[in-house]
Scaffold this motif. Structure first.
Motif, PDB file in Angstrom:
ATOM      1  N   PHE A  15       0.805  -1.226   0.000  1.00  0.00           N
ATOM      2  CA  PHE A  15       0.000   0.000   0.000  1.00  0.00           C
ATOM      3  C   PHE A  15       0.840   1.279   0.000  1.00  0.00           C
ATOM      4  O   PHE A  15       0.291   2.378  -0.031  1.00  0.00           O
ATOM      5  CB  PHE A  15      -0.924   0.033   1.219  1.00  0.00           C
ATOM      6  N   ASP A  16       2.165   1.161   0.051  1.00  0.00           N
ATOM      7  CA  ASP A  16       3.021   2.342   0.194  1.00  0.00           C
ATOM      8  C   ASP A  16       2.808   3.375  -0.906  1.00  0.00           C
ATOM      9  O   ASP A  16       2.837   4.581  -0.647  1.00  0.00           O
ATOM     10  CB  ASP A  16       4.500   1.947   0.234  1.00  0.00           C
ATOM     11  N   LYS A  17       2.603   2.923  -2.102  1.00  0.00           N
ATOM     12  CA  LYS A  17       2.423   3.824  -3.246  1.00  0.00           C
ATOM     13  C   LYS A  17       1.220   4.759  -3.028  1.00  0.00           C
ATOM     14  O   LYS A  17       1.214   5.881  -3.516  1.00  0.00           O
ATOM     15  CB  LYS A  17       2.204   2.978  -4.500  1.00  0.00           C
ATOM     16  N   TYR A  18       0.244   4.291  -2.273  1.00  0.00           N
ATOM     17  CA  TYR A  18      -0.997   5.042  -2.101  1.00  0.00           C
ATOM     18  C   TYR A  18      -1.028   5.835  -0.800  1.00  0.00           C
ATOM     19  O   TYR A  18      -1.539   6.948  -0.779  1.00  0.00           O
ATOM     20  CB  TYR A  18      -2.185   4.080  -2.174  1.00  0.00           C
ATOM     21  N   LYS A  19      -0.474   5.292   0.261  1.00  0.00           N
ATOM     22  CA  LYS A  19      -0.622   5.966   1.550  1.00  0.00           C
ATOM     23  C   LYS A  19       0.244   7.215   1.669  1.00  0.00           C
ATOM     24  O   LYS A  19       0.074   7.978   2.605  1.00  0.00           O
ATOM     25  CB  LYS A  19      -0.395   5.006   2.711  1.00  0.00           C
ATOM     26  N   ASN A  20       1.115   7.450   0.724  1.00  0.00           N
ATOM     27  CA  ASN A  20       1.923   8.669   0.718  1.00  0.00           C
ATOM     28  C   ASN A  20       1.479   9.644  -0.362  1.00  0.00           C
ATOM     29  O   ASN A  20       2.194  10.581  -0.668  1.00  0.00           O
ATOM     30  CB  ASN A  20       3.401   8.308   0.533  1.00  0.00           C
ATOM     31  N   ASN A  21       0.296   9.406  -0.946  1.00  0.00           N
ATOM     32  CA  ASN A  21      -0.179  10.242  -2.048  1.00  0.00           C
ATOM     33  C   ASN A  21      -1.604  10.699  -1.765  1.00  0.00           C
ATOM     34  O   ASN A  21      -2.532   9.895  -1.779  1.00  0.00           O
ATOM     35  CB  ASN A  21      -0.127   9.451  -3.352  1.00  0.00           C
ATOM     36  N   THR A  22      -1.775  11.987  -1.515  1.00  0.00           N
ATOM     37  CA  THR A  22      -3.104  12.517  -1.199  1.00  0.00           C
ATOM     38  C   THR A  22      -3.958  12.777  -2.437  1.00  0.00           C
ATOM     39  O   THR A  22      -5.136  13.090  -2.305  1.00  0.00           O
ATOM     40  CB  THR A  22      -2.994  13.823  -0.389  1.00  0.00           C
ATOM     41  N   ASN A  23      -3.366  12.646  -3.627  1.00  0.00           N
ATOM     42  CA  ASN A  23      -4.148  12.817  -4.852  1.00  0.00           C
ATOM     43  C   ASN A  23      -4.789  11.472  -5.191  1.00  0.00           C
ATOM     44  O   ASN A  23      -4.157  10.605  -5.804  1.00  0.00           O
ATOM     45  CB  ASN A  23      -3.269  13.317  -5.996  1.00  0.00           C
ATOM     46  N   LEU A  24      -6.034  11.315  -4.793  1.00  0.00           N
ATOM     47  CA  LEU A  24      -6.721  10.033  -4.974  1.00  0.00           C
ATOM     48  C   LEU A  24      -6.857   9.634  -6.441  1.00  0.00           C
ATOM     49  O   LEU A  24      -6.960   8.445  -6.744  1.00  0.00           O
ATOM     50  CB  LEU A  24      -8.095  10.071  -4.309  1.00  0.00           C
ATOM     51  N   ASP A  25      -6.836  10.600  -7.339  1.00  0.00           N
ATOM     52  CA  ASP A  25      -6.899  10.273  -8.770  1.00  0.00           C
ATOM     53  C   ASP A  25      -5.667   9.488  -9.210  1.00  0.00           C
ATOM     54  O   ASP A  25      -5.751   8.644 -10.097  1.00  0.00           O
ATOM     55  CB  ASP A  25      -7.047  11.538  -9.611  1.00  0.00           C
ATOM     56  N   ASP A  26      -4.519   9.745  -8.576  1.00  0.00           N
ATOM     57  CA  ASP A  26      -3.305   8.998  -8.899  1.00  0.00           C
ATOM     58  C   ASP A  26      -3.425   7.529  -8.515  1.00  0.00           C
ATOM     59  O   ASP A  26      -2.703   6.687  -9.053  1.00  0.00           O
ATOM     60  CB  ASP A  26      -2.086   9.586  -8.179  1.00  0.00           C
ATOM     61  N   TRP A  27      -4.310   7.220  -7.582  1.00  0.00           N
ATOM     62  CA  TRP A  27      -4.488   5.844  -7.126  1.00  0.00           C
ATOM     63  C   TRP A  27      -5.089   4.969  -8.218  1.00  0.00           C
ATOM     64  O   TRP A  27      -5.039   3.739  -8.122  1.00  0.00           O
ATOM     65  CB  TRP A  27      -5.381   5.784  -5.900  1.00  0.00           C
ATOM     66  N   CYS A  28      -5.674   5.597  -9.242  1.00  0.00           N
ATOM     67  CA  CYS A  28      -6.291   4.819 -10.326  1.00  0.00           C
ATOM     68  C   CYS A  28      -5.280   3.871 -10.963  1.00  0.00           C
ATOM     69  O   CYS A  28      -5.656   2.838 -11.506  1.00  0.00           O
ATOM     70  CB  CYS A  28      -6.885   5.740 -11.390  1.00  0.00           C
ATOM     71  N   ASP A  29      -4.005   4.226 -10.878  1.00  0.00           N
ATOM     72  CA  ASP A  29      -2.941   3.404 -11.451  1.00  0.00           C
ATOM     73  C   ASP A  29      -2.587   2.276 -10.490  1.00  0.00           C
ATOM     74  O   ASP A  29      -1.674   2.398  -9.681  1.00  0.00           O
ATOM     75  CB  ASP A  29      -1.720   4.266 -11.732  1.00  0.00           C
ATOM     76  N   GLY A  30      -3.356   1.196 -10.538  1.00  0.00           N
ATOM     77  CA  GLY A  30      -3.028   0.002  -9.780  1.00  0.00           C
ATOM     78  C   GLY A  30      -3.878  -0.273  -8.554  1.00  0.00           C
ATOM     79  O   GLY A  30      -4.009  -1.424  -8.137  1.00  0.00           O
ATOM     80  N   PHE A  31      -4.438   0.751  -7.930  1.00  0.00           N
ATOM     81  CA  PHE A  31      -5.197   0.539  -6.698  1.00  0.00           C
ATOM     82  C   PHE A  31      -6.377  -0.422  -6.891  1.00  0.00           C
ATOM     83  O   PHE A  31      -6.546  -1.344  -6.078  1.00  0.00           O
ATOM     84  CB  PHE A  31      -5.672   1.880  -6.122  1.00  0.00           C
ATOM     85  N   PRO A  32      -7.185  -0.248  -7.936  1.00  0.00           N
ATOM     86  CA  PRO A  32      -8.288  -1.199  -8.118  1.00  0.00           C
ATOM     87  C   PRO A  32      -7.804  -2.644  -8.262  1.00  0.00           C
ATOM     88  O   PRO A  32      -8.429  -3.564  -7.719  1.00  0.00           O
ATOM     89  CB  PRO A  32      -8.984  -0.722  -9.398  1.00  0.00           C
ATOM     90  N   ASP A  33      -6.696  -2.846  -8.951  1.00  0.00           N
ATOM     91  CA  ASP A  33      -6.152  -4.196  -9.122  1.00  0.00           C
ATOM     92  C   ASP A  33      -5.696  -4.783  -7.788  1.00  0.00           C
ATOM     93  O   ASP A  33      -5.927  -5.967  -7.513  1.00  0.00           O
ATOM     94  CB  ASP A  33      -4.986  -4.196 -10.106  1.00  0.00           C
ATOM     95  N   VAL A  34      -5.059  -3.957  -6.972  1.00  0.00           N
ATOM     96  CA  VAL A  34      -4.614  -4.424  -5.655  1.00  0.00           C
ATOM     97  C   VAL A  34      -5.817  -4.801  -4.809  1.00  0.00           C
ATOM     98  O   VAL A  34      -5.860  -5.879  -4.205  1.00  0.00           O
ATOM     99  CB  VAL A  34      -3.758  -3.348  -4.942  1.00  0.00           C
ATOM    100  N   MET A  35      -6.810  -3.925  -4.770  1.00  0.00           N
ATOM    101  CA  MET A  35      -7.976  -4.178  -3.912  1.00  0.00           C
ATOM    102  C   MET A  35      -8.762  -5.405  -4.381  1.00  0.00           C
ATOM    103  O   MET A  35      -9.139  -6.247  -3.573  1.00  0.00           O
ATOM    104  CB  MET A  35      -8.864  -2.941  -3.833  1.00  0.00           C
ATOM    105  N   CYS A  36      -8.982  -5.519  -5.679  1.00  0.00           N
ATOM    106  CA  CYS A  36      -9.675  -6.708  -6.208  1.00  0.00           C
ATOM    107  C   CYS A  36      -8.847  -7.955  -5.957  1.00  0.00           C
ATOM    108  O   CYS A  36      -9.380  -9.002  -5.562  1.00  0.00           O
ATOM    109  CB  CYS A  36      -9.949  -6.561  -7.697  1.00  0.00           C
TER     110      CYS A  36
END
Length: 126
Positions: A15-36
């Motif tokens: 989760f490191d890539k996401y928990k240090n980034n407050t721009n939630l739009d940037d999470w589109c790159d990979g976050f859905p794949d991780v969560m699924c």
């Protein structure tokens, strides 16, 4: 979980890539794949609402968004990992897609706090 999703194993740093980034739009790159991949569903908060109704925890009604978010975090601290992950996935999706970009630093902070809480559920089980 969908049949076409390859299950992922949790590993430190996932989760490191996401928990240090407050721009939630940037999470589109990979976050859905991780969560699924970890088995979480975008359920529009349904599992959280069911938990909230049945958990027996009593909270004061929120009179502002800050208190509403505190209440959510308090409840999630007592929830199972699946509920935490489903809620995070659903909220992230709402903020980045359905709210038409209408999220702010409070919303980003909420997602990051929930992400840290989710991560702690994995660390506690190791």
């Amino acid at each position: 979980m969908k049949d076409d999703v390859i299950p992922l194993e949790y590993h430190p740093g996932i989760f490191d890539k996401y928990k240090n980034n407050t721009n939630l739009d940037d999470w589109c790159d990979g976050f859905p794949d991780v969560m699924c991949g970890l088995g979480f569903d975008m359920d529009a908060g349904e599992s959280f609402l069911a938990f909230k109704e049945s958990c027996g925890l009593h909270i004061k009604p929120a009179n502002n968004r800050r208190n509403e978010y505190r209440n959510i975090l308090y409840l999630l601290e007592h929830a199972e990992r699946q509920i935490i992950g489903n809620y995070l996935f659903s909220e992230w999706r709402y903020f980045t897609h359905w709210s038409l970009g209408g999220y702010d630093e409070y919303d980003s902070d909420l997602c990051i706090r929930i992400l840290n809480l989710l991560e702690s559920t994995y660390i506690e089980k190791e």
